[in-house]
Write a protein that holds these residues in place. Sequence first.
Motif, PDB file in Angstrom:
ATOM      1  N   MET A   1       0.730  -1.078  -0.078  1.00 10.62           N
ATOM      2  CA  MET A   1      -0.056   0.041  -0.086  1.00 10.62           C
ATOM      3  C   MET A   1       0.882   1.380   0.063  1.00 10.62           C
ATOM      4  N   ILE A   2       2.289   1.467   0.755  1.00 11.30           N
ATOM      5  CA  ILE A   2       2.897   2.402   0.687  1.00 11.30           C
ATOM      6  C   ILE A   2       3.364   2.520  -0.436  1.00 11.30           C
ATOM      7  N   LEU A   3       3.938   1.521  -1.320  1.00 13.69           N
ATOM      8  CA  LEU A   3       4.412   1.685  -2.463  1.00 13.69           C
ATOM      9  C   LEU A   3       3.346   2.232  -3.718  1.00 13.69           C
ATOM     10  N   VAL A   4       2.140   1.782  -3.393  1.00 14.97           N
ATOM     11  CA  VAL A   4       1.099   2.283  -4.348  1.00 14.97           C
ATOM     12  C   VAL A   4       0.802   3.556  -3.956  1.00 14.97           C
ATOM     13  N   LEU A   5       0.850   4.219  -2.955  1.00 13.03           N
ATOM     14  CA  LEU A   5       0.508   5.542  -2.528  1.00 13.03           C
ATOM     15  C   LEU A   5       1.830   6.412  -3.174  1.00 13.03           C
ATOM     16  N   SER A   6       2.927   5.492  -3.214  1.00 14.16           N
ATOM     17  CA  SER A   6       4.092   6.504  -3.687  1.00 14.16           C
ATOM     18  C   SER A   6       4.097   6.455  -5.313  1.00 14.16           C
ATOM     19  N   LYS A   7       3.132   5.649  -5.897  1.00 11.42           N
ATOM     20  CA  LYS A   7       3.016   5.424  -7.221  1.00 11.42           C
ATOM     21  C   LYS A   7       4.116   4.669  -7.854  1.00 11.42           C
ATOM     22  N   ASP A   8       4.966   3.860  -6.988  1.00 15.94           N
ATOM     23  CA  ASP A   8       5.927   2.860  -7.285  1.00 15.94           C
ATOM     24  C   ASP A   8       5.262   1.779  -7.598  1.00 15.94           C
ATOM     25  N   LEU A   9       4.537   1.824  -8.758  1.00 13.79           N
ATOM     26  CA  LEU A   9       3.636   0.237  -9.009  1.00 13.79           C
ATOM     27  C   LEU A   9       4.546  -0.737  -9.429  1.00 13.79           C
ATOM     28  N   GLY A  10       5.717  -0.773 -10.130  1.00 14.90           N
ATOM     29  CA  GLY A  10       6.292  -1.884 -10.380  1.00 14.90           C
ATOM     30  C   GLY A  10       6.811  -2.578  -9.123  1.00 14.90           C
ATOM     31  N   SER A  11       7.554  -1.740  -8.384  1.00 10.09           N
ATOM     32  CA  SER A  11       7.883  -2.514  -7.120  1.00 10.09           C
ATOM     33  C   SER A  11       6.699  -3.161  -6.315  1.00 10.09           C
ATOM     34  N   ALA A  12       5.625  -2.282  -6.257  1.00  9.64           N
ATOM     35  CA  ALA A  12       4.373  -3.106  -5.628  1.00  9.64           C
ATOM     36  C   ALA A  12       4.121  -4.568  -6.257  1.00  9.64           C
ATOM     37  N   LEU A  13       4.081  -4.357  -7.565  1.00 11.09           N
ATOM     38  CA  LEU A  13       3.711  -5.659  -8.121  1.00 11.09           C
ATOM     39  C   LEU A  13       4.802  -6.852  -7.824  1.00 11.09           C
ATOM     40  N   ILE A  14       6.168  -6.450  -7.821  1.00 11.92           N
ATOM     41  CA  ILE A  14       6.965  -7.599  -7.383  1.00 11.92           C
ATOM     42  C   ILE A  14       6.958  -8.038  -6.080  1.00 11.92           C
ATOM     43  N   TYR A  15       6.885  -7.071  -4.960  1.00 11.49           N
ATOM     44  CA  TYR A  15       6.373  -7.214  -3.624  1.00 11.49           C
ATOM     45  C   TYR A  15       5.049  -8.409  -3.613  1.00 11.49           C
ATOM     46  N   PHE A  16       4.132  -7.772  -4.256  1.00 11.79           N
ATOM     47  CA  PHE A  16       2.807  -8.701  -4.164  1.00 11.79           C
ATOM     48  C   PHE A  16       2.903  -9.904  -4.649  1.00 11.79           C
ATOM     49  N   VAL A  17       3.605 -10.401  -5.769  1.00 10.84           N
ATOM     50  CA  VAL A  17       3.874 -11.642  -6.583  1.00 10.84           C
ATOM     51  C   VAL A  17       4.719 -12.253  -5.827  1.00 10.84           C
ATOM     52  N   THR A  18       5.914 -11.827  -5.087  1.00 10.54           N
ATOM     53  CA  THR A  18       6.600 -12.436  -4.150  1.00 10.54           C
ATOM     54  C   THR A  18       5.821 -13.019  -2.750  1.00 10.54           C
ATOM     55  N   TYR A  19       5.134 -12.376  -2.566  1.00 12.70           N
ATOM     56  CA  TYR A  19       4.396 -12.663  -1.375  1.00 12.70           C
ATOM     57  C   TYR A  19       3.445 -13.741  -1.565  1.00 12.70           C
ATOM     58  N   VAL A  20       2.741 -13.579  -2.621  1.00 11.65           N
ATOM     59  CA  VAL A  20       1.764 -14.716  -3.158  1.00 11.65           C
ATOM     60  C   VAL A  20       2.406 -16.171  -3.356  1.00 11.65           C
ATOM     61  N   VAL A  21       3.522 -15.958  -4.043  1.00 18.26           N
ATOM     62  CA  VAL A  21       4.274 -17.408  -4.274  1.00 18.26           C
ATOM     63  C   VAL A  21       4.939 -17.883  -2.935  1.00 18.26           C
ATOM     64  N   MET A  22       5.312 -16.978  -2.056  1.00 20.81           N
ATOM     65  CA  MET A  22       5.904 -17.581  -0.759  1.00 20.81           C
ATOM     66  C   MET A  22       4.761 -18.132   0.082  1.00 20.81           C
ATOM     67  N   VAL A  23       3.399 -17.472  -0.037  1.00 23.10           N
ATOM     68  CA  VAL A  23       2.428 -18.248   0.847  1.00 23.10           C
ATOM     69  C   VAL A  23       2.130 -19.792   0.327  1.00 23.10           C
ATOM     70  N   TYR A  24       2.115 -19.573  -1.110  1.00 26.58           N
ATOM     71  CA  TYR A  24       1.606 -20.976  -1.662  1.00 26.58           C
ATOM     72  C   TYR A  24       2.718 -21.824  -1.416  1.00 26.58           C
ATOM     73  N   VAL A  25       4.213 -21.641  -1.470  1.00 32.50           N
ATOM     74  CA  VAL A  25       4.990 -22.728  -1.223  1.00 32.50           C
ATOM     75  C   VAL A  25       5.127 -23.019   0.219  1.00 32.50           C
ATOM     76  N   ALA A  26       4.812 -22.051   1.255  1.00 30.45           N
ATOM     77  CA  ALA A  26       4.746 -22.279   2.737  1.00 30.45           C
ATOM     78  C   ALA A  26       3.635 -23.500   3.022  1.00 30.45           C
ATOM     79  N   THR A  27       2.277 -23.116   2.475  1.00 30.41           N
ATOM     80  CA  THR A  27       1.110 -23.620   2.779  1.00 30.41           C
ATOM     81  C   THR A  27       0.618 -24.774   1.714  1.00 30.41           C
ATOM     82  N   ALA A  28       1.013 -24.796   0.696  1.00 28.27           N
ATOM     83  CA  ALA A  28       0.733 -25.598  -0.386  1.00 28.27           C
ATOM     84  C   ALA A  28      -0.820 -25.717  -0.806  1.00 28.27           C
ATOM     85  N   LYS A  29      -1.331 -24.671  -0.481  1.00 25.09           N
ATOM     86  CA  LYS A  29      -3.018 -24.606  -0.647  1.00 25.09           C
ATOM     87  C   LYS A  29      -3.392 -23.688  -1.697  1.00 25.09           C
TER      88      LYS A  29
END
Length: 459
Positions: free
Chosen positions: A224-252
């Motif tokens: 959200m801070i990155l979005v408010l800063s309009k640094d949307l490229g970095s925001a997208l990287i953070y978001f995708v990294t988080y989603v993949v890490m959650v999937y790897v950790a939970t396998a759900k």
Amino acid sequence: MEQYITEFSKYFITLFASFYTFECFAVFRYHTEEERSGIYIRQYVFMFLVHVSCFLPIYVKEGKVEYIFFFIFQQIAMYATIVLFHMIYPRANRLVINNMCFLTAVGLSVLTRLSYQRAVRQFVIAVAASVAALIIPELITRVRNWRNLTWLYAGVGIAALGAVLVLGAVTHGARLSFSVLGITFQPSELIKIVFAFLIASILCRPYSFWNVALSAAVAGAHVMILVLSKDLGSALIYFVTYVVMVYVATAKKRYLLAGIFGGSAAAYLSWRIFTHVQVRVQAWLDPWSVIDKEGYQITQSLFAIGCGGLFGLGLGQGSPSSIPFVTTDFIFSAIAEEMGILFSLCLILIYISCFMVFMRIALSLKDEFFRLTVVGLGITYLFQIFLTIGGGIKFIPLTGVTLPFISYGGSSVLSTIVMFSVIQGLYLAGGKRNAAGKNDRTESPDGQKKSRRRSDKEA
């Protein structure tokens, strides 16, 4: 004479880069670093030949002696990094170090052709980062409570990104960096590493919905801070990294599907809210209709890639300066124009070989925290490459992120070298813990019996 050197050098660059790339994947046939030593030696030779083949036409074109000294300094720094890293950490993965040096050398060569002053600045930062990279693995192996620093990671990340939101300078409509004592710094680059540590420290605990919810809350704060800063490229990287890490950790799969749905909804809202996103989407959908305005960057990028052909026009023979922000957002297009499609494909394959090594390291680690951290850093690295190259070739809308090791940007090259060093440190620390676990098991009565049976069979 200049014409002949430029013409022949482009073929030699592609040839030697192809041999180097082949060796990047040949290492996977072997299981130990000792078995791969011959491959690494050949890589050193091809790395040197590519570097020479890049700098020779640049020197012939410019005719300035400082280019020769600059090349020599790069060679000294590159091989000092390789030798010192191997001496200090003989168990480290040498392919990671070789690729780091190869890609940095390519980046410095291209930047020297585009802007000598920027190349010198990039070189100084790369050397400083390499010195830090020699220390980081030892630091990681000595500190044993990395997993318990969750709130320190969260505090550092949110504070640094928040400082940019409040104090950062506006660049192309986004708040990306701020200056301290005349040095411009982009915190989101280094915080990507801290972010992977943060999410791994939460998800390495026994699975529960509340742990996932907590990780979502802290990840959402960063994004959200990155979005408010309009640094949307970095925001997208953070978001995708988080989603993949959650999937790897939970396998759900439900978390993965929720991430895809949420990301799609966020992308649509960004397009509706932010004007510069609308401009980039328009340039992506039909750049030719707005070639004089919004589509100028991408069309010039496509022209450059198309003009290069298989082997390129030769270093110094193209017109990469016609592409706005060519040293940052569109450096891949400049490489394709003057060094060719084949060399560009070699670069992509070398990037992929790094990611494959990272995933093999993650699979070898028994410690869940280390494993998740390496996965997160690997996804961060790979997705940034995808965004940069994908935007430059009009596969996806442009996001404005840099190509690791090659694009101009001190924060970018610093964070990527540190990332590679952190992964090496986690690999070494995890290897020690794996070995300690094996020793503990062999001391048990059952372990003694198993070891005895194995010895009998081997006898």
